[in-house]
Design an enzyme around this catalytic site. Structure first.
Site, mmCIF file in Angstrom:
data_model
loop_
_atom_site.group_PDB
_atom_site.id
_atom_site.type_symbol
_atom_site.label_atom_id
_atom_site.label_comp_id
_atom_site.label_asym_id
_atom_site.label_seq_id
_atom_site.Cartn_x
_atom_site.Cartn_y
_atom_site.Cartn_z
ATOM 1 N N GLY A 9 6.849 -22.072 74.603
ATOM 2 C CA GLY A 9 5.924 -21.126 74.223
ATOM 3 C C GLY A 9 6.686 -19.948 74.588
ATOM 4 C CD GLN B 129 8.148 -14.935 77.759
ATOM 5 O OE1 GLN B 129 7.327 -15.614 76.733
ATOM 6 N NE2 GLN B 129 8.788 -15.421 78.445
ATOM 7 C CG HIS C 66 3.509 -19.827 81.409
ATOM 8 N ND1 HIS C 66 4.396 -19.860 82.257
ATOM 9 C CD2 HIS C 66 4.320 -18.638 80.717
ATOM 10 C CE1 HIS C 66 5.470 -19.536 82.133
ATOM 11 N NE2 HIS C 66 5.560 -18.638 81.243
ATOM 12 C CD GLU C 67 3.715 -18.473 76.723
ATOM 13 O OE1 GLU C 67 4.244 -17.566 76.856
ATOM 14 O OE2 GLU C 67 4.508 -19.616 76.872
ATOM 15 C CB CYS D 50 8.848 -18.373 82.822
ATOM 16 S SG CYS D 50 8.683 -16.695 82.042
ATOM 17 C CG LEU D 51 11.737 -19.198 77.710
ATOM 18 C CD1 LEU D 51 11.800 -18.806 75.978
ATOM 19 C CD2 LEU D 51 13.350 -19.877 77.721
ATOM 20 C CG HIS E 231 4.173 -14.246 79.813
ATOM 21 N ND1 HIS E 231 5.282 -13.547 80.477
ATOM 22 C CD2 HIS E 231 4.645 -15.513 79.623
ATOM 23 C CE1 HIS E 231 6.155 -14.413 80.784
ATOM 24 N NE2 HIS E 231 5.970 -15.572 80.283
#
Ligand code: GNR
Ligand code: NI
Length: 185
Positions: free
Chosen positions: A46, A51, A136-137, A94-95, A140
């Site tokens: 994702g 990000q 999660h997204e 998480c990236l 963000h």
């Protein structure tokens, strides 16, 4: 198409509130293309536009298993309209916090309304990994990270390691890592 740089904590831009998309125009379609290219290259399952430093409410996702056919999904202006009482725990990564994984408890099921790439309003009910990833997204795009849901002790440890690594211009290291590679992608 272009792979864009993914912001890493403690980059303050990860704490921005993303703005709604008014019209799905060429700029948004290019952004989505770049997000998929960046997400697949990372690799991640994702990605939120913020990000890559674009504070717009755009999310890309692909939960297909490795070696299976791609299942790209786009969520524009996603909003949670309902959450279940029952919770589920998932080992999240998480990236923007590379190589750190921790269990996060969230509602097991959610309903999410969003616009698709044609600007058409959609609503889905999600469970399992899709429910976790959507939450999660959506966090963000509201400037929230998964480490905000873990203990203050663990969060402070993570922030300290990444602040020190950023100062030295090195990647952060986690000695207690088990097998990080199977969590992502
Ligand atoms: O690639 C990712 N894997 C992942 C695993 C568990 C829970 C959430 C995620 S999302 C993450 C990519 C990312 O950072 N998206 O914002
Ligand atoms: Ni993330």
């Amino acid at each position: 198409m272009a792979i864009r740089d993914i912001l890493i904590i403690p980059d303050p831009r990860l704490r921005l509130q993303s703005e709604p998309v008014n019209t799905v125009d060429k700029g948004i379609r290019t952004l989505v293309d770049d997000m998929f290219e960046t997400m697949y290259a990372a690799p991640g399952i994702g990605l939120a536009a913020v990000q890559i430093g674009v504070p717009l409410r755009v999310v890309t996702m692909d939960l297909a298993k490795k070696d299976d056919e791609k299942e790209p999904q786009v969520f524009i202006n996603p909003e949670i309209t309902w959450v279940s009482e029952d919770k589920s725990a998932y080992d999240e990564g998480c990236l923007s916090i590379p190589e750190y994984y921790e269990e996060v408890e969230r509602p097991a099921k959610v309903r999410v309304k969003y616009s698709d790439l044609d600007g058409k309003q959609q609503e889905i009910e999600a469970e399992g990994l899709l429910a976790t990833c959507l939450q999660h997204e959506i966090d963000h795009i509201n400037g929230v990270l998964f480490i905000d849901h873990i203990s203050k002790l663990k969060r402070n440890m993570v922030m300290k390691k990444f602040k020190k690594a950023a100062k030295r211009g090195e990647p952060a290291k986690f000695a207690e890592d088990k097998e990080p590679s199977h969590h992502i992608g």
